[in-house]
Motif scaffolding. Structure first.
Motif, PDB file in Angstrom:
ATOM      1  N   GLN A 105      54.471  83.894  19.618  1.00  0.00           N
ATOM      2  CA  GLN A 105      54.003  84.274  18.299  1.00  0.00           C
ATOM      3  C   GLN A 105      54.609  85.610  17.902  1.00  0.00           C
ATOM      4  OE1 GLN A 105      49.819  84.195  17.698  1.00  0.00           O
ATOM      5  NE2 GLN A 105      49.499  82.419  18.959  1.00  0.00           N
ATOM      6  N   ARG A 106      54.836  85.766  16.603  1.00  0.00           N
ATOM      7  CA  ARG A 106      55.289  87.038  16.087  1.00  0.00           C
ATOM      8  C   ARG A 106      54.135  88.034  16.111  1.00  0.00           C
ATOM      9  NH1 ARG A 106      57.772  86.271  10.362  1.00  0.00           N
ATOM     10  NH2 ARG A 106      58.076  88.492  10.695  1.00  0.00           N
ATOM     11  N   PRO A 192      44.387  93.521  15.061  1.00  0.00           N
ATOM     12  CA  PRO A 192      45.144  92.543  15.833  1.00  0.00           C
ATOM     13  C   PRO A 192      44.375  92.071  17.061  1.00  0.00           C
ATOM     14  CG  PRO A 192      46.490  94.463  15.302  1.00  0.00           C
ATOM     15  CD  PRO A 192      45.088  94.823  14.976  1.00  0.00           C
ATOM     16  N   PRO A 193      44.745  90.886  17.601  1.00  0.00           N
ATOM     17  CA  PRO A 193      44.045  90.337  18.773  1.00  0.00           C
ATOM     18  C   PRO A 193      44.135  91.279  19.960  1.00  0.00           C
ATOM     19  CG  PRO A 193      45.456  88.678  17.763  1.00  0.00           C
ATOM     20  CD  PRO A 193      45.801  89.990  17.110  1.00  0.00           C
ATOM     21  N   ILE A 241      46.011  82.912  14.039  1.00  0.00           N
ATOM     22  CA  ILE A 241      44.693  83.106  14.660  1.00  0.00           C
ATOM     23  C   ILE A 241      44.831  82.945  16.176  1.00  0.00           C
ATOM     24  CG2 ILE A 241      42.309  82.319  14.750  1.00  0.00           C
ATOM     25  CD1 ILE A 241      43.075  83.471  12.049  1.00  0.00           C
ATOM     26  N   ASP A 242      44.292  83.889  16.918  1.00  0.00           N
ATOM     27  CA  ASP A 242      44.332  83.829  18.382  1.00  0.00           C
ATOM     28  C   ASP A 242      43.475  82.658  18.857  1.00  0.00           C
ATOM     29  OD1 ASP A 242      44.140  84.166  21.115  1.00  0.00           O
ATOM     30  OD2 ASP A 242      43.842  86.331  21.024  1.00  0.00           O
ATOM     31  N   ALA A 245      40.946  83.242  21.855  1.00  0.00           N
ATOM     32  CA  ALA A 245      39.743  83.965  21.419  1.00  0.00           C
ATOM     33  C   ALA A 245      38.873  83.085  20.527  1.00  0.00           C
ATOM     34  CB  ALA A 245      40.138  85.240  20.689  1.00  0.00           C
ATOM     35  N   LEU A 246      39.498  82.263  19.700  1.00  0.00           N
ATOM     36  CA  LEU A 246      38.761  81.343  18.832  1.00  0.00           C
ATOM     37  C   LEU A 246      37.955  80.354  19.658  1.00  0.00           C
ATOM     38  CD1 LEU A 246      38.423  80.352  15.815  1.00  0.00           C
ATOM     39  CD2 LEU A 246      40.295  78.761  16.313  1.00  0.00           C
ATOM     40  N   ASN A 247      38.575  79.789  20.685  1.00  0.00           N
ATOM     41  CA  ASN A 247      37.912  78.830  21.554  1.00  0.00           C
ATOM     42  C   ASN A 247      36.746  79.471  22.311  1.00  0.00           C
ATOM     43  OD1 ASN A 247      37.513  76.438  23.143  1.00  0.00           O
ATOM     44  ND2 ASN A 247      38.677  77.402  24.779  1.00  0.00           N
TER      45      ASN A 247
END
Length: 333
Positions: A105-106, A192-193, A241-242, A245-247
Motif C-alpha cells: 500500500q502507498r 494514519p494506521p 482502510i487498514d 485493524a478493521l477486522n
C-alpha cells in the motif's frame, strides 16, 4: 606625435598614477566562500517558498457497477445479532476473523481539521437496505463532493438495542449488524494506521471522511455481499482502510466504548453500533434512510421514493442540499 602619459608629475616632482591605473585588491578566499554560501542559501529559500504544491484529492468515488420495499426500525421481533465467539465462527459466512493478504500500500497522508464552525449533517441508514443505497448515491455523496469541508458529517445506524444485554437486533439479520459495525469501525480507526493502538494518545486523528464514506459506499453498492471476506477486503484496499485493524475492531467482543488509546478499551464495533443505534433512537430516526441537516429532518428515502423533503420536496436534489449548507456555513463563519 606625442602620446598620453600613464602618469604625471606634480610640481614637487612626485608622480601620481590615475585611478584606473591602480587595480582593486582581489577578495580573499574566505570572502569568496562566504559570498557563495549566501547565494546558495538564497536559492534554497526561493525553492522552498515558491515551489508548487500538489492539491489534495477531495473526490468521493461512487462505485456503480432487496428487494425490501422499505427499511424501518422493527416493531416486531427480528433476527438477533449476538457477539460471536471465536470457536463458533468457522462455519459462519459472516465471520471476519481471517488473515489479511499481503499487499503493498502507498503511505497514507495526514489531514488537518478546519477550525471553522461546521454544519451538522447526518444520515441514518441500515447497511443492507436498498433505500440506504439510493440515499447515499443519489443525495449524500453528490452533495459531499462539494461540501465535505463545510459539514460535520456522521453516518449513523438504525437497530434495536437491548438495555439489559449486549444483544442488538438488525432488520436484515446478523450480516447487517456486521455491515454496520464495519462502516463504524472504518470511520473511527486511527489515521494514519498504527501497529499498537494502546500507545496512541486520546486525541489521535481518525479516518478522514473522504475515505470512510467511500468505503461505506463501496460496501452498500453491493450490500448483498456483506460481510463476505473478499468483498470487504477489496473495499478496504480501494479506500486505504487498514483491513487488519478493521477486522480486529469488528470482531471485538468488548461492549465498552473506547478508541483503543492510552488507558482506553480497544476499539469495538459492537460498542460503536450500540452507541450509534441509541443515537438514532434519541433523535427519532426509524426509517432508513433519514437525512438530517442542522438537527432537523432534511429528506427521507422510503420504499424507493423520497418523502418529507425540505424546500417543498426539492430537498432530494443534491444541489438544494449544497446551497443550504453553504448558506448556513456563511452565516456561522
Amino acid at each position: 606625435m606625442e602620446t598620453l602619459p600613464l602618469y604625471t608629475e606634480d610640481a614637487h616632482g612626485v608622480s601620481e598614477k590615475p585611478r584606473w591605473a591602480t587595480p582593486h585588491p582581489r577578495p580573499s578566499r574566505n570572502t569568496m566562500i562566504w559570498r557563495y554560501f549566501v547565494v546558495v542559501c538564497f536559492l534554497i529559500c526561493y525553492y522552498l517558498l515558491l515551489r508548487p504544491t500538489e492539491a489534495p484529492c477531495t473526490s468521493l468515488n461512487c462505485y456503480t457497477p432487496c428487494d425490501t420495499p422499505g427499511c424501518a426500525a422493527p416493531d416486531a421481533p427480528v433476527d438477533r445479532f449476538t457477539p460471536f465467539e471465536p470457536e463458533q465462527s468457522q462455519d459462519e459466512n459472516y465471520e471476519l476473523d481471517y488473515e489479511q493478504p499481503k499487499t503493498n500500500q502507498r503511505p497514507l497522508a495526514t489531514t488537518s481539521d478546519y477550525t471553522q464552525t461546521k454544519v451538522p449533517l447526518e444520515a441514518h441508514i441500515m447497511s443492507k437496505c436498498p433505500d440506504a443505497q439510493d440515499c447515499l448515491q443519489k443525495l449524500v455523496l453528490p452533495a459531499m463532493e462539494q461540501i465535505s469541508d463545510k459539514v460535520n458529517f456522521n453516518l449513523s445506524f438504525i437497530a434495536s438495542v437491548s438495555s439489559k444485554t449486549s444483544e442488538i437486533e438488525c432488520m436484515h439479520g446478523p450480516g447487517e449488524c456486521i455491515g454496520d459495525m464495519l462502516m463504524l469501525c472504518a470511520a473511527n480507526l486511527p489515521f494514519p494506521p498504527t501497529a499498537d493502538e494502546s500507545l496512541l494518545p486520546q486525541t489521535y486523528p481518525r479516518t478522514p471522511i473522504i475515505r470512510s464514506l467511500g468505503f461505506a459506499n463501496c460496501l452498500i453498492n453491493d450490500f448483498s455481499q456483506i460481510p463476505d471476506r473478499e468483498f470487504v477486503h477489496q473495499c478496504a484496499m480501494e479506500h486505504g482502510i487498514d483491513f487488519e485493524a478493521l477486522n480486529k475492531c469488528a470482531s471485538q467482543q468488548g461492549d465498552k466504548l473506547g478508541g483503543g488509546g492510552q488507558g482506553e478499551p480497544s476499539l469495538s464495533g459492537l460498542a460503536l453500533l450500540r452507541e450509534s443505534a441509541l443515537r438514532s433512537q434519541s433523535v427519532g430516526a426509524r426509517i432508513s434512510c433519514t437525512v438530517r441537516l442542522d438537527e432537523s429532518v432534511w429528506c427521507i428515502r422510503d420504499g424507493g421514493e423520497w418523502r418529507d423533503c425540505a424546500q417543498k420536496g426539492d430537498g432530494a436534489n443534491p444541489q438544494a442540499l449544497i446551497e443550504e449548507v453553504k448558506r448556513l456555513w456563511e452565516e456561522r463563519n
